[in-house]
Design a protein around this motif. Structure first.
Motif, PDB file in Angstrom:
ATOM      1  N   ALA A  63     -52.300 -26.419 -16.377  1.00  0.00           N
ATOM      2  CA  ALA A  63     -51.582 -27.690 -16.334  1.00  0.00           C
ATOM      3  C   ALA A  63     -52.463 -28.851 -15.886  1.00  0.00           C
ATOM      4  CB  ALA A  63     -50.370 -27.575 -15.407  1.00  0.00           C
ATOM      5  N   ASN A  64     -53.688 -28.572 -15.432  1.00  0.00           N
ATOM      6  CA  ASN A  64     -54.581 -29.652 -15.015  1.00  0.00           C
ATOM      7  C   ASN A  64     -54.910 -30.559 -16.195  1.00  0.00           C
ATOM      8  OD1 ASN A  64     -54.576 -28.383 -12.569  1.00  0.00           O
ATOM      9  ND2 ASN A  64     -56.633 -27.523 -12.765  1.00  0.00           N
ATOM     10  N   GLU A  65     -55.086 -31.851 -15.887  1.00  0.00           N
ATOM     11  CA  GLU A  65     -55.407 -32.797 -16.947  1.00  0.00           C
ATOM     12  C   GLU A  65     -56.744 -32.470 -17.603  1.00  0.00           C
ATOM     13  OE1 GLU A  65     -55.910 -37.588 -17.261  1.00  0.00           O
ATOM     14  OE2 GLU A  65     -54.249 -36.834 -16.074  1.00  0.00           O
ATOM     15  N   GLY A  66     -57.645 -31.846 -16.839  1.00  0.00           N
ATOM     16  CA  GLY A  66     -58.944 -31.500 -17.391  1.00  0.00           C
ATOM     17  C   GLY A  66     -58.966 -30.192 -18.171  1.00  0.00           C
ATOM     18  N   ARG A  75     -42.560 -29.452 -22.688  1.00  0.00           N
ATOM     19  CA  ARG A  75     -43.678 -28.597 -22.317  1.00  0.00           C
ATOM     20  C   ARG A  75     -44.969 -29.103 -22.922  1.00  0.00           C
ATOM     21  NH1 ARG A  75     -40.443 -23.022 -23.650  1.00  0.00           N
ATOM     22  NH2 ARG A  75     -39.388 -22.755 -21.650  1.00  0.00           N
ATOM     23  N   LYS A  76     -46.053 -28.930 -22.165  1.00  0.00           N
ATOM     24  CA  LYS A  76     -47.377 -29.313 -22.648  1.00  0.00           C
ATOM     25  C   LYS A  76     -48.075 -28.148 -23.345  1.00  0.00           C
ATOM     26  CE  LYS A  76     -49.876 -31.176 -19.457  1.00  0.00           C
ATOM     27  NZ  LYS A  76     -50.450 -31.613 -18.183  1.00  0.00           N
ATOM     28  N   THR A  77     -47.429 -26.984 -23.386  1.00  0.00           N
ATOM     29  CA  THR A  77     -48.018 -25.808 -24.004  1.00  0.00           C
ATOM     30  C   THR A  77     -47.064 -25.224 -25.033  1.00  0.00           C
ATOM     31  OG1 THR A  77     -47.129 -24.422 -22.227  1.00  0.00           O
ATOM     32  CG2 THR A  77     -49.394 -25.196 -21.982  1.00  0.00           C
ATOM     33  N   LEU A  78     -47.634 -24.522 -26.006  1.00  0.00           N
ATOM     34  CA  LEU A  78     -46.846 -23.894 -27.056  1.00  0.00           C
ATOM     35  C   LEU A  78     -47.521 -22.571 -27.414  1.00  0.00           C
ATOM     36  CD1 LEU A  78     -44.327 -24.644 -28.791  1.00  0.00           C
ATOM     37  CD2 LEU A  78     -45.908 -25.434 -30.542  1.00  0.00           C
ATOM     38  N   VAL A  79     -46.797 -21.451 -27.249  1.00  0.00           N
ATOM     39  CA  VAL A  79     -47.338 -20.136 -27.573  1.00  0.00           C
ATOM     40  C   VAL A  79     -47.178 -19.904 -29.067  1.00  0.00           C
ATOM     41  CG1 VAL A  79     -47.186 -17.661 -27.156  1.00  0.00           C
ATOM     42  CG2 VAL A  79     -46.782 -19.262 -25.282  1.00  0.00           C
ATOM     43  N   PHE A 125     -51.468 -13.648 -30.068  1.00  0.00           N
ATOM     44  CA  PHE A 125     -50.867 -14.940 -29.759  1.00  0.00           C
ATOM     45  C   PHE A 125     -51.819 -15.764 -28.893  1.00  0.00           C
ATOM     46  CE2 PHE A 125     -47.582 -11.832 -30.502  1.00  0.00           C
ATOM     47  CZ  PHE A 125     -46.743 -12.476 -31.396  1.00  0.00           C
ATOM     48  N   GLU A 126     -51.788 -17.087 -29.108  1.00  0.00           N
ATOM     49  CA  GLU A 126     -52.630 -18.019 -28.372  1.00  0.00           C
ATOM     50  C   GLU A 126     -51.769 -19.162 -27.856  1.00  0.00           C
ATOM     51  OE1 GLU A 126     -56.719 -17.335 -31.003  1.00  0.00           O
ATOM     52  OE2 GLU A 126     -55.510 -19.134 -31.313  1.00  0.00           O
ATOM     53  N   VAL A 127     -52.306 -19.884 -26.871  1.00  0.00           N
ATOM     54  CA  VAL A 127     -51.574 -21.009 -26.281  1.00  0.00           C
ATOM     55  C   VAL A 127     -52.202 -22.311 -26.739  1.00  0.00           C
ATOM     56  CG1 VAL A 127     -50.766 -22.083 -24.158  1.00  0.00           C
ATOM     57  CG2 VAL A 127     -51.017 -19.599 -24.261  1.00  0.00           C
ATOM     58  N   HIS A 128     -51.383 -23.162 -27.338  1.00  0.00           N
ATOM     59  CA  HIS A 128     -51.856 -24.494 -27.733  1.00  0.00           C
ATOM     60  C   HIS A 128     -51.550 -25.486 -26.610  1.00  0.00           C
ATOM     61  CE1 HIS A 128     -52.849 -27.985 -30.103  1.00  0.00           C
ATOM     62  NE2 HIS A 128     -51.659 -28.499 -29.846  1.00  0.00           N
ATOM     63  N   HIS A 129     -52.531 -26.340 -26.296  1.00  0.00           N
ATOM     64  CA  HIS A 129     -52.409 -27.322 -25.211  1.00  0.00           C
ATOM     65  C   HIS A 129     -52.420 -28.738 -25.769  1.00  0.00           C
ATOM     66  CE1 HIS A 129     -53.150 -25.034 -21.391  1.00  0.00           C
ATOM     67  NE2 HIS A 129     -53.487 -24.119 -22.277  1.00  0.00           N
ATOM     68  N   VAL A 130     -51.681 -29.615 -25.095  1.00  0.00           N
ATOM     69  CA  VAL A 130     -51.899 -31.059 -25.243  1.00  0.00           C
ATOM     70  C   VAL A 130     -52.184 -31.605 -23.855  1.00  0.00           C
ATOM     71  CG1 VAL A 130     -50.447 -31.325 -27.288  1.00  0.00           C
ATOM     72  CG2 VAL A 130     -49.422 -31.582 -25.024  1.00  0.00           C
ATOM     73  N   ARG A 131     -52.954 -32.694 -23.792  1.00  0.00           N
ATOM     74  CA  ARG A 131     -53.331 -33.251 -22.491  1.00  0.00           C
ATOM     75  C   ARG A 131     -52.114 -33.722 -21.718  1.00  0.00           C
ATOM     76  NH1 ARG A 131     -58.277 -34.882 -20.897  1.00  0.00           N
ATOM     77  NH2 ARG A 131     -58.990 -34.799 -23.047  1.00  0.00           N
TER      78      ARG A 131
END
Length: 594
Positions: free
Chosen positions: A16-19, A560-564, A533-539
C-alpha cells in the motif's frame, strides 16, 4: 527466509506504500506480485544466486532549501529488504534501548519528547549532530555487530550484498563502500543496530555519572519550614484552650504567612549540591540530546567522551557548528521542538502530613516550545500569506480543485502541524496567528474559485461556532468541518516498556484482506479459478478517477488500489487491450469472491 508466509506478510506490509509502484533501475515494482514470484525469490536466496540491483538515486528537497539523497530499490529488492527487516526486528527489538525511539514499533518523535519532559532540574543540554550519518555507516563495523547475534553466514552475506549493491545516478554506476541508502526498507533498522552501541555507551556513562538519591535540602528553606511547623503546632495547642483570645491565633497566622512568603522565594533543594548528579539521554535515529545536572565542566567532558567514542568505535564525526553545550535556560533544538527549562513561581495547593497548604511548583522544569521560525517557514511554504504583516492570500494552485479537496487540503496541513506540536506548552498561543492566516487564505481561495466575495464564503461555511462545508452525497447532506485549534486534543504520550515480549504471532498467523483475496485463487475480473494469479497495482485511486474502462470502474467501485488477476488478464491490462466482455463472466462468480 524459506517460509513463503513471511514473504506474503512482507508484501502485505509494503504493497500500500506510495512507492510500491515507483521504479528503481529496472521496470520491476510491486505490480505483478504472485506466488510464483515469491517461490522464485526464495529459491534464488536459498541457493545464493540472488543479486540485488543498484538503487536509483534521486533527490528530495529539505526544509532548509538543500536536497536529501534518496535511494529507490527495484521491486524485488524491496520485497527482500522487507523480509530482512521483519527478521531483524524480531531479533533486535527486545534488546534495543529504552532511550531509542526512531523507526521502532509503537515509538515516535512524541515518545522521545514526552520522556524529555521529566528532565526537571537540568542545568545543561548537549546538542549532538552527526555529519552525514546514513552516508558514513562503516560496513565492516555494521557486519561485525550483526555477527554478534546472528550465526547464519548466508543471512549476513545477503545483508552485505544489499549494502554493496551500489547506486545509479544519471545512469552512472557508483560502488558503495560505506553508508546505508536512505529510502531502502531495511536501512532504518540497520541504522538502529549501528547506533545501539552508542545507546549502550551512554547507559554505561549514566551509571557511572549518576550519584545521590535526591538533592540535598536548602538549609535556609528548611529553617523557614521548621519555623512554620512550630507556629502551626502552637496554634493547634491554643485551639484546645477555650479561653484563648482569637487575636493571638490571627497574629500567629500572619507570622506564618510572612515566613511562607520568604520561603517561596528560594528553592527547596540545594541547586549546587555536588553530591547529586544526573545524566539523561534520548535518541531518535541519528538525532540525540543529553541533559546534565552538574557543572559545565562535566558537561564538556561528556561531550568529548561521546565525540571520542563515535570517532574510534563507529567512525562517525560530529558537526562542530551544530554540536555544543548550552545552558538549559538558553534552550536547545530537538526534533523540531525547542527544549528549555522554565523557572516560575506558580503556587499550587497540596497536602503535607494531613494538613492542607500551598506550595510553590517545581522550579527549573523542562518545557517544550514551538519555534516561531518553524511556524513562519510553514506559513511561507503553504502560501497562507505574509506572517509578519498578518495578511492572508489565496492559493492559485488549488483553484482547479473541488471545494471538498480544497478544504481537506487545508485541514490535513493544519491538523498535521498542530498534532505534531501538541506536546508544546505554548502550541495554541504560537499557532493562533498561523491558523488565522490559514482560515482567511481558505476563504479567499474559495471566493476566488467561485468569483464571489469572502464574506459570502464565510456566510456559507458558518454553522454556529463552527465552519462547515456541506455537500450532497447520495441524496444525503454531509459536512466537512474546518479544523480549528480548539479541536486539538492535548493528550500525553507514553512510551511502551522495552522489555515487553514482542508479538511474533503477527508474522506467522496474521492475515490481511489482500492476502485473503490472493489466496482465493480467482481472477477478480474474468472469474477464472485455475492457473496462476498476479496483483495489479495503481499508485492511487485518483489516478483512475475517470473510470472509463471496466477494470477502472471495478477498482473504484470496490475502493481498492489492487486487483487480483489471472496472468492473461494482467498481460492484457498492461498492454491496454483488456476487453470489457469478460466482466459478464465475472458477474456470474462474483458471489464467490471474498
Amino acid at each position: 527466509m524459506n517460509r513463503p508466509d513471511i514473504w506474503f506478510q512482507a508484501y502485505a506490509n509494503i504493497y500500500a506504500n506510495e512507492g510500491a509502484v515507483t521504479k528503481g533501475v529496472d521496470d520491476t515494482t510491486m505490480d505483478g506480485f504472485s506466488e510464483d514470484r515469491v517461490l522464485n525469490l526464495i529459491k534464488l536466496v536459498k541457493e545464493r544466486l540472488y543479486k540485488p540491483k543498484p538503487v536509483r538515486r534521486t533527490y528530495i528537497p529539505k526544509v532548509d532549501g538543500k536536497f536529501r539523497p534518496l535511494g529507490i530499490p527495484s521491486g524485488d529488492d524491496k520485497l527482500v529488504e522487507e523480509v530482512v527487516r521483519i527478521i531483524l526486528e524480531r531479533i533486535y527489538e527486545p534488546v534495543f534501548s529504552n532511550h531509542s525511539h526512531g523507526f521502532r514499533p509503537k515509538r515516535s518523535c512524541h515518545t522521545a519528547l514526552s520522556q524529555i519532559q521529566y528532565w526537571n532540574g537540568v542545568k545543561w543540554l548537549i546538542d549532538f549532530d552527526v555529519q552525514g550519518f546514513f552516508n558514513n555507516v562503516d560496513h565492516k563495523i555494521l557486519l561485525s555487530l550483526l555477527e554478534k547475534k546472528i550465526d547464519d553466514r548466508k543471512f549476513i552475506k545477503l545483508i552485505k550484498n544489499l549494502l554493496r549493491a551500489g547506486l545509479m545516478e544519471n545512469w552512472k554506476f557508483q560502488k558503495t563502500y560505506s553508508g546505508v541508502p536512505q529510502g531502502a526498507i531495511c536501512s532504518p533498522i540497520l541504522a538502529n543496530i549501528y547506533l545501539h552501541e552508542l545507546d549502550k555507551f551512554m547507559e554505561e556513562m549514566k551509571s557511572k555519572f549518576d550519584r545521590g538519591k535526591r538533592r540535598a535540602k536548602n538549609l535556609e528553606y528548611t529553617s523557614y519550614s521548621h519555623q512554620i511547623e512550630r507556629l502551626r503546632k502552637k496554634i493547634d495547642q491554643l485551639k484546645e484552650n477555650e479561653r484563648i483570645n482569637s487575636s493571638i491565633i490571627l497574629e500567629l497566622r500572619n507570622q506564618i504567612r510572612e515566613i511562607d512568603k520568604k520561603r517561596k522565594t528560594i528553592p527547596s533543594g540545594d541547586l549546587y549540591d555536588r553530591a547529586y548528579r544526573r545524566l539523561w539521554y534520548q535518541r531518535y535515529a541519528d538525532d540525540f540530546i543529553v541533559g546534565i545536572i552538574g557543572s559545565k565542566q562535566e558537561a564538556n567532558e561528556i561531550l568529548e567522551q561521546v565525540k571520542e567514542f563515535l570517532h574510534e568505535h563507529l567512525h562517525l564525526e560530529l558537526s562542530e557548528a551544530k554540536t555544543g553545550v548550552r545552558h538549559a535556560k538558553e534552550g536547545s533544538r530537538f526534533l523540531g521542538y525547542e527544549v528549555r527549562i522554565y523557572s516560575g513561581d506558580r503556587i499550587v495547593r497540596t497536602q503535607i502530613r494531613g494538613r492542607h497548604t500551598t506550595s510553590r511548583s517545581t522550579i527549573e522544569r523542562i518545557n517544550l516550545y514551538v519555534p516561531e521560525e518553524k511556524v513562519k517557514a510553514f506559513c511561507q511554504t503553504k502560501q497562507y500569506g505574509n506572517y509578519d504583516l498578518l495578511k492572508s492570500g489565496h492559493r492559485s494552485s488549488l483553484l482547479n480543485s473541488s471545494e471538498i479537496e480544497i478544504v481537506n487540503t487545508y485541514n490535513a496541513e493544519l491538523r498535521r502541524l498542530a498534532n505534531y506540536y501538541s506536546l508544546a506548552c505554548d502550541v495554541k498561543r504560537k499557532l493562533g496567528r498561523l491558523f488565522y492566516l490559514a482560515h482567511y487564505s481558505l476563504f479567499k481561495t474559495l471566493a476566488s474559485k467561485h468569483q464571489s466575495s469572502m464574506s459570502a464564503v464565510i456566510r456559507k461555511l458558518k454553522r454556529g461556532g463552527e465552519l462547515v462545508l456541506e455537500y450532497k452525497a447520495r441524496n444525503e447532506t454531509k459536512g466537512i468541518k474546518v479544523f480549528k485549534l480548539k479541536h486539538l486534543q492535548l493528550k500525553p504520550v507514553w512510551a511502551p516498556e522495552v522489555d515487553a515480549m514482542p508479538n511474533t504471532a503477527k508474522y506467522t498467523q496474521s492475515r490481511t484482506e489482500l492476502l485473503d483475496r490472493l489466496n482465493a485463487e480467482i481472477c477478480e475480473y474474468c472469474g477464472i479459478d485455475t492457473g496462476y494469479f498476479e496483483v495489479h497495482h495503481v499508485r492511487k485511486l485518483s489516478d483512475i478517477k475517470q473510470g472509463k474502462t471496466e477494470w477502472e470502474k471495478l477498482m473504484i467501485a470496490r475502493n481498492r488500489k489492487t486487483l487480483v488477476l489471472c496472468v492473461e488478464c494482467h498481460r492484457q491490462l498492461t498492454e491496454g487491450v483488456l476487453p470489457s466482455w469478460k466482466r459478464s463472466i465475472y458477474s456470474k462468480v462474483e458471489s464467490r469472491m471474498p
